[in-house]
Every structure is written in structure tokens, then in C-alpha cells.
Scaffold this active site. Structure first.
Site, PDB file in Angstrom:
ATOM      1  N   LYS A 170       0.886  -1.170   0.000  1.00 26.77           N
ATOM      2  CA  LYS A 170       0.000   0.000   0.000  1.00 26.77           C
ATOM      3  C   LYS A 170       0.916   1.210   0.000  1.00 26.77           C
ATOM      4  O   LYS A 170       1.698   1.392   0.936  1.00 26.77           O
ATOM      5  CB  LYS A 170      -0.859  -0.033   1.260  1.00 26.77           C
ATOM      6  N   GLU A 175      -3.389   7.084   2.478  1.00 24.53           N
ATOM      7  CA  GLU A 175      -3.643   7.198   3.916  1.00 24.53           C
ATOM      8  C   GLU A 175      -2.352   7.272   4.723  1.00 24.53           C
ATOM      9  O   GLU A 175      -2.178   6.593   5.725  1.00 24.53           O
ATOM     10  CB  GLU A 175      -4.512   6.024   4.391  1.00 24.53           C
ATOM     11  N   LYS A 186      -9.916  -2.944  -4.805  1.00 26.22           N
ATOM     12  CA  LYS A 186     -11.074  -3.268  -3.964  1.00 26.22           C
ATOM     13  C   LYS A 186     -12.315  -3.421  -4.827  1.00 26.22           C
ATOM     14  O   LYS A 186     -12.383  -2.842  -5.919  1.00 26.22           O
ATOM     15  CB  LYS A 186     -11.307  -2.156  -2.939  1.00 26.22           C
ATOM     16  N   ASP A 227     -14.823   2.135  -0.358  1.00 27.65           N
ATOM     17  CA  ASP A 227     -14.160   1.385   0.703  1.00 27.65           C
ATOM     18  C   ASP A 227     -15.035   0.305   1.321  1.00 27.65           C
ATOM     19  O   ASP A 227     -15.518   0.486   2.437  1.00 27.65           O
ATOM     20  CB  ASP A 227     -13.720   2.365   1.799  1.00 27.65           C
ATOM     21  N   GLU A 278     -15.629  -4.637   8.779  1.00 28.45           N
ATOM     22  CA  GLU A 278     -15.379  -3.266   9.236  1.00 28.45           C
ATOM     23  C   GLU A 278     -16.620  -2.379   9.097  1.00 28.45           C
ATOM     24  O   GLU A 278     -16.933  -1.601   9.993  1.00 28.45           O
ATOM     25  CB  GLU A 278     -14.220  -2.668   8.431  1.00 28.45           C
ATOM     26  N   HIS A 294     -20.826   5.131   3.616  1.00 30.92           N
ATOM     27  CA  HIS A 294     -19.902   5.737   4.584  1.00 30.92           C
ATOM     28  C   HIS A 294     -20.613   6.590   5.627  1.00 30.92           C
ATOM     29  O   HIS A 294     -20.172   7.702   5.948  1.00 30.92           O
ATOM     30  CB  HIS A 294     -18.844   6.570   3.855  1.00 30.92           C
TER      31      HIS A 294
HETATM   32  C1  BDP Z   1      -9.976   1.150   5.176  1.00 27.04           C
HETATM   33  C2  BDP Z   1      -9.684   0.886   6.616  1.00 27.04           C
HETATM   34  C3  BDP Z   1      -8.244   1.085   6.974  1.00 27.04           C
HETATM   35  C4  BDP Z   1      -7.360   0.373   5.975  1.00 27.04           C
HETATM   36  C5  BDP Z   1      -7.676   0.815   4.579  1.00 27.04           C
HETATM   37  C6  BDP Z   1      -6.926   0.041   3.511  1.00 27.04           C
HETATM   38  O1  BDP Z   1     -10.504   1.736   7.399  1.00 27.04           O
HETATM   39  O2  BDP Z   1      -8.074   0.600   8.267  1.00 27.04           O
HETATM   40  O3  BDP Z   1      -6.025   0.600   6.261  1.00 27.04           O
HETATM   41  O4  BDP Z   1      -9.026   0.597   4.317  1.00 27.04           O
HETATM   42  O5  BDP Z   1      -7.562  -0.763   2.833  1.00 27.04           O
HETATM   43  O6  BDP Z   1     -11.149   0.451   4.906  1.00 27.04           O
HETATM   44  O7  BDP Z   1      -5.746   0.240   3.324  1.00 27.04           O
END
Ligand code: BDP
Length: 705
Positions: free
Chosen positions: A292, A296, A365, A370, A398, A526
Site C-alpha cells: 500500500k 492514507e 477493492k 471502501d 469493518e 460511509h
Molecule cells: C480502510 C480501513 C483502513 C485500511 C484501509 C486500507 O478503514 O483501516 O487501512 O481501508 O484498505 O477500509 O488500506
């Protein structure tokens, strides 16, 4: 019965679906015994041993007697092997066209010829292992053997779990205890649980595991940790599972103080080459890296002015000579970019199509935001034909009620797989994109973010293991149905009692739609509480990043509700093929279950039901609650069909789910009402609490952050 005795006799869920309880239908048991009267299973090798051990263990349980191993093929009632381990297999290979099932596939026959012996034949040891598990599945679900004729080969090359496990044993988005990897005690103490984890995975055909969190810790690449990884890899290997690690992009600087981690810097290139060699010295079948980057807060090639492809290729080149691959995540978006988050990965990556090394693939994904309860398929599927594309699902819940809600994800997985991207005309499903059927890739795969922890029953909620199971079965064969997978899982996990299976299957199949409806109906997304994402938080706003807030996504105002992603809005819709655009761009043709994903819709808009959007929202939220209630009442009718312990565990969790479904509905409707200014239809229940109560409610120490 005395409750203490009841508890002792309850199944604690540890065996998952690998329960080998006695076949209690006497005639069937006799028939099975006849088939396995004497088994010819020659050959040595770790995977063959694992297969033999599993079969021995299972038949003792299922048939109540240890199998007889037979030296002579001619005298045996059942034959097992590969062309190199068994002369009997070699002599049948051509007639059975064994070559066609490939390296991992198998043929399982109840009878090779009328009245003749049965067999499991495969081209490799792993194929034999998978064949044994397929046979056991048939026995556990009480299939007649005489007509059993399985010929399978996996449709995807990599079938992978992604563990978001940290080195301190916490698990990001994990709701079932601590990590299975006990880094502190490894490599000297290796819990037998890892063997059972491997057995469960192999029984589904899962053949890869990324052990560490995508929000990576570089330390796992240091020598002491590589020793620990080696110990895990040694246990997984006989079960056909290759280990992957997450690579922190600036590891050269973090671990060895290189001035830079620039992917084009010769010192950085040398650092990774050296690191990879060090890994392969310990783990000769190491799978590669999962990365990754620039997402983020994770470091990545863009920190050095390089592209995502240049970053991926740095690692791909280092892995290439050893047969490893890079799984590069497409989950990239940047807070500094004001563009709709939905569009960012596509904008960033599509121009790079064709620039990735052959041993690099993109892992995307299922949807562009998400892992929401419902998302349209990610527009990247089919948009990068020159790049192998893995599909990533989130098995851990989640955004789907964490560990307290029963939500069977089979229907969600299937919805994505069956979605038609139209990139090469009608029928260009996501399934065909990822199996390589459209662009003819051989590096194919599916990854699932694991929901496994060290709780005794592995996944927390007794039904959560069904999602691990469904993921694995679909990664092996994405054409299976969510219904048949649920049926199998229930029989293997609980009982073959038809009444139980039918009712519990109904509950499972209803559960995903229930969750969508009581959380985020009509394309909303979300709306979850901040950070831990447990419970409703449609009012969440003003966080450090706008695209982590609920208000960013629902855009409620006095005029209406929803995110306009058409031409008049962010135009994310333009990232899809024209046929998909056409269907979704108009209010009257957009499927209502995605309406607010693509449109900002006036409160008075007339829905297909004839109701206004506001009234429909109230009805659908309420229907979600009703569905949760009927899941609960249906479960109550099943008391006595299964052991008291698991029955009661599920019963209590369903009570929580019903309560929380109501909480979701009431909180969201009261909040959206502040914009719509309309009453909740009288036919529906009034909210139990006040908006203020819901807004100020806090849950502390929710697991999985
Ligand atoms: C989000 C999550 C986070 C993950 C991120 C990811 O909230 O904790 O690190 O995806 O996929 O859904 O990298």
C-alpha cells in the site's frame, strides 16, 4: 439438561467446517465404508503426508473406524496419488485426461469404472490434498459416492488472505481477538493452531497469505523477524500456502538509514535486491510483497516524484529472479487532491497501464470507495487491460456490523463478480476481468482481508467463518453460487438436518440485504461512526480529511440527498463503459439500490414504489429492521437442532443485531429528517430515542482500530 453439562458438550467452533462427526445414517455409512474398505495411497512428500493425515483423521470420525492402508493397487477399493507417486494413477492419467486439470486441480471419482475402485488423482501433491478435501466435503454433505465425479481446477492462480495483523498482535479491523502470529514467541514456539489454520485454508484452496498489515511496519523485514516468518512459512508449505509480506516503501531509509528510498536510486535498487535474497534464503517459495503506497499516510514512490508503476517495478525487479510477485494495491487517494475520492485511483493508475513489470499486478477493492455494504463495481476493472488485476474483498466486517452482526457476504461477493463492466461488450463481467478471460492474463488472483483472530472459534461471530469459507470457495471457483456455498458451510459447520439448513440458509441469504437496508440503503455510503466505524454516524463532519466524513458522501441538504457523480456533479460515472454510464446517469434507469451513490435526489422525487424519496427512505430503513427481526425469530425456531452453546451464542448476537438495526434506522432517519423536514410516515414505528442522544452516544474501546 444441566447447563454445565450443556456447555461442556457444546461445540466451541474450533473445528470450523472441518468437523468429521459420525455419519449417522446407517445405510449411507455402510456404503461409504465399502468405498474406503482399503485405500492405496503410496508416495512420500509433505503435502501427501498432510493429505493422508487429514483423510485418516476424517474417516475415523465420519465412519467410526481407522482406514486400512493397502500396499497393492489391485486389491484396493480406493486409489490416491499423482502419476509420479502411484503407478495406478499413471495408468489412468490419459484416460481421465488428467493433464487438463493442471498443477493444482484433481479428479475425484466414486468409481473409476462400474463397480471398480474409487480414486483421487492429481498432477501434483497439492492437487491430491485439494482432492482429499473435496472428497471430504462430499462425505460431510452426504453425497452419494457411486456417482461422484469431480473434475476441478482453480480459476484463479492466487487465492490469498490478507491479514491486517500488526507486530504487537493487534489487528487492524480485526474483531476476533489477537493475531494468530505470536511474534514474541516465534520462531521457538510455533502454536499448532497455525497448522489448523493451514488445514482450513487448504480445504478451500487458499494458497497464499500476506501475514502483515498493509499499513506496514518495516521491522518485519529485519533478520530476527524473517526467522519468525520462516517458522510460519514452514508450517504453511505442506498445505500449499505461500507467504507474502507487506513492504513498507521507505524501508531502506527506516531500517538502514539510506538517505533516500527513491525507486530509481541505484542504492535503493541494491538494497531491495539484497533484502529479497535474504528472504529467499530463508523462504525459498516466498510469494512476494503486498504494498500500500501513497495512500492514507503510507510512504510511496510519489514521495520521490516517481509513479506508482516505478514504485511497483522496483520491487518486481528484485523479486523476478526468485519467482516472486508484487501485489500493488490500487487503493490510492490523496487528501490534498480535491477530486471525488471515487475517481482518484482510476485517474492515477489508468495512464500507467502497460508500464508494470509482468510479475506485478494491481489489487483493486471491489468498489471505488471502501468496502461499503453496497458499492457499484470499481471502474478500474477492465480499464487496464495490459495490467493483471486482482480483486480485493474485505472479509472482516469493518463496515458491516463488526463482530456482532450476522452478515453473510456471499451475495456481496457474487454481486461484484457478476457485475458487467461492458468494457468488451455485454457479458464482460468482473469475474472475466479477474480470471484473465478477457485480457488473457495468467497472473490472476483474488484477495480477502481476513477476519481471523485467536478467539477459540477463529472469527468471533459463529457465522463469520462463513465469510472466510465463501471467500475461499469463490476464489477457487467464482462461478459457485452464494446459495450453494451457504448450504455447504451450514452442513459442514452445524448439521445436515434439513430443517436447520433450510432456515439458517434463509437467514444467511437475507442478512446482507438486511444490513444494507438498516445501514446504508438506496446507495448511501460511509455513514458509519468515526474511526472505528461501529454504529451510525451520518452527522460525522469536519475531520482532518473531508473524505473520511459522512457528510462528504451523503451531501444531505434541504433540496435532497446523495452524491451527484453524473456530469452535473463529479462525473465519476464517466469512468465506466458507455453502457454502464447510460444505465446509471438517469434517475429513471439507475437501479434504486445505487440511486444516491450516483445522484443528488430531491426529497419529493417519485420512486418506483410511488412514494417520495423521503418516504421510501423511511420504508427501506424500516424494512431492514424487519429483516433483522425475522432473522432473529427464525433462529429461535431452531433451538435443539444444534448444540446449545452455539445456538445461544448466535441468539444473543442476533438480539444485539436487532437492537442495533433499530439504532441505525432511528439515528439516520432523525438526522436526515433535519434536512427533509418531512414526517416519518405514520404507518412506521416512531424513533425510540432523540437525535441528540444518538449524536452524543460514544462507544469506547471498539476493537480493531
Ligand atoms: C480502510 C480501513 C483502513 C485500511 C484501509 C486500507 O478503514 O483501516 O487501512 O481501508 O484498505 O477500509 O488500506
Amino acid at each position: 439438561m444441566n447447563p454445565l453439562t450443556e456447555r461442556e458438550q457444546s461445540d466451541d467452533g474450533y473445528r470450523l467446517w472441518l468437523r468429521y462427526e459420525r455419519v449417522d445414517e446407517p445405510r449411507l455409512c455402510e456404503a461409504y465404508r465399502a468405498v474406503f474398505r482399503s485405500i492405496h495411497f503410496p508416495g512420500a512428500g509433505d503435502s501427501l503426508d498432510a493429505a493422508r493425515h487429514e483423510l485418516d483423521h476424517a474417516l475415523r470420525g465420519l465412519l467410526g473406524a481407522a482406514p486400512q492402508w493397502e500396499e497393492s493397487a489391485a486389491a484396493a477399493s480406493f486409489l490416491i496419488g499423482t502419476p509420479s507417486s502411484s503407478a495406478a494413477c499413471a495408468s489412468w492419467a490419459e484416460a481421465l485426461a488428467l493433464a487438463v486439470v493442471g498443477d493444482e486441480g484433481f479428479v475425484v471419482r466414486g468409481e473409476l469404472s462400474r463397480g471398480g475402485p474409487g480414486a483421487i488423482f492429481a498432477n501434483s501433491e497439492r492437487g491430491v490434498l485439494y482432492g482429499v478435501f473435496a472428497l471430504l466435503r462430499a462425505l460431510q454433505t452426504r453425497q452419494p459416492l457411486a456417482t461422484l465425479n469431480l473434475r476441478e481446477r482453480p480459476k484463479l492462480a492466487l487465492r490469498m488472505l490478507n491479514h491486517w495483523d500488526n507486530l504487537d498482535r493487534s489487528i487492524e479491523r480485526g474483531y476476533a481477538g489477537a493475531s494468530l502470529w505470536d511474534w514474541h514467541k516465534l520462531p521457538h514456539y510455533v502454536t499448532p493452531r497455525i497448522t489448523d489454520y493451514a488445514r482450513a485454508n487448504a480445504s478451500l484452496g487458499i494458497n497464499a497469505a500476506a501475514l502483515t498489515n498493509v499499513n506496514a511496519n518495516a521491522r518485519v523485514l529485519t533478520e530476527p523477524y524473517l526467522q519468525k516468518v520462516q517458522a510460519i512459512a514452514d508450517v504453511l508449505r505442506p498445505y500449499g500456502i505461500r507467504v507474502f509480506l507487506t513492504a513498507r516503501f521507505n524501508a531502506p531509509s527506516e531500517l538502514d538509514r539510506l538517505e533516500t528510498s527513491d525507486p530509481l536510486d541505484a542504492r535503493v535498487v541494491a538494497w531491495w535486491q539484497h533484502k529479497v535474497k535474504q528472504i529467499y534464503a530463508r523462504i525459498p517459495d516466498f510469494g512476494g510483497f503486498l504494498v500500500k503506497a501513497n495512500s492514507e499516510g503510507q510512504p510511496g514512490p510519489q514521495d520521490f516524484g516517481r509513479s506508482q508503476a516505478e514504485g511497483a517495478n522496483l520491487l518486481a525487479r528484485a523479486l523476478e529472479p526468485h519467482g516472486g510477485i508484487v501485489v500493488w494495491r490500487a487503493f490510492v487517494y490523496d487528501a490534498a487532491v480535491p477530486e471525488d475520492r471515487h475517481k482518484q485511483a482510476f485517474d492515477e493508475l489508468v495512464p500507467l497501464d502497460g508500464q508494470f513489470r509482468p510479475n506485478a499486478c494491481l489489487q483493486t477493492k471491489n468498489g471505488a470507495i471502501d468496502f461499503q455494504p453496497r458499492e457499484p463495481f470499481h471502474p478500474l476493472f477492465g480499464a487496464m487491460p495490459k495490467t493483471p488485476m486482482f480483486l480485493e474483498f474485505q472479509i472482516t466486517q469493518e463496515y458491516l456490523g463488526c463482530a456482532t452482526h450476522l452478515v453473510y457476504l456471499g451475495p456481496l461477493f457474487k454481486e461484484t463478480l457478476d457485475a458487467d463492466t461492458h468494457v468488451a461488450g455485454p457479458g464482460s463481467t468482473v469475474l472475466k476481468v479477474i480470471t484473465g478471460a478477457l485480457a488473457k492474463h495468467t497472473l490472476t488472483g483474488m484477495a480477502g482481508v481476513s477476519n481471523i483472530g485467536d478467539e477459540r472459534n477463529w472469527c468471533g461471530h459463529p457465522f463469520a467463518a462463513a465469510n472466510w469459507y465463501a471467500f475461499g470457495r469463490l476464489a477457487w471457483d467464482p462461478e459457485l453460487s452464494a446459495e450453494s456455498i451457504a448450504d455447504e458451510w451450514l452442513r459442514r459447520t452445524f448439521t445436515n438436518d434439513a430443517r436447520f439448513v433450510a432456515a439458517a440458509q434463509r437467514i444467511m441469504l437475507d442478512s446482507r440485504e438486511a444490513a444494507v437496508e438498516y445501514m446504508t440503503p438506496l446507495g448511501l455510503h460511509h455513514l458509519m461512526a468515526e474511526s472505528h466505524h461501529y454504529g451510525p454516524g451520518p452527522w460525522v463532519t469536519g475531520l482532518e480529511r473531508d473524505d473520511w466524513t459522512a457528510t462528504y458522501y451523503h451531501r444531505a441538504d434541504a433540496a435532497g440527498l446523495g452524491f451527484d457523480r453524473t456530469k452535473t456533479g463529479s462525473n465519476a460515472i464517466a469512468q465506466y463503459a458507455p453502457a454502464v454510464q447510460r444505465k446509471h446517469e438517469r434517475l429513471d434507469t439507475c437501479p434504486e439500490n445505487l440511486l444516491l451513490w450516483f445522484h443528488h435526489v430531491p426529497w419529493a422525487h417519485r420512486m418506483q414504489s410511488g412514494r417520495s424519496l423521503w418516504d421510501e427512505l423511511c420504508y427501506v430503513y424500516s424494512r431492514g429492521v424487519e429483516r433483522a427481526r425475522s432473522m432473529h425469530t427464525r433462529w429461535l425456531t431452531l433451538e435443539g437442532c444444534i448444540d446449545a452453546g452455539r445456538f445461544e451464542h448466535v441468539r444473543q448476537l442476533l438480539e444485539i443485531q436487532v437492537r442495533e438495526a433499530r439504532w441505525w434506522r432511528d439515528a439516520c432517519l432523525l438526522y436526515f429528517q433535519t434536512f427533509s423536514g418531512r414526517p416519518i410516515p405514520e404507518a412506521l414505528e416512531p424513533p425510540q430515542g432523540t437525535l441528540e442522544e444518538y449524536r452524543t452516544h460514544r462507544d469506547y474501546y471498539v476493537p480493531g482500530i
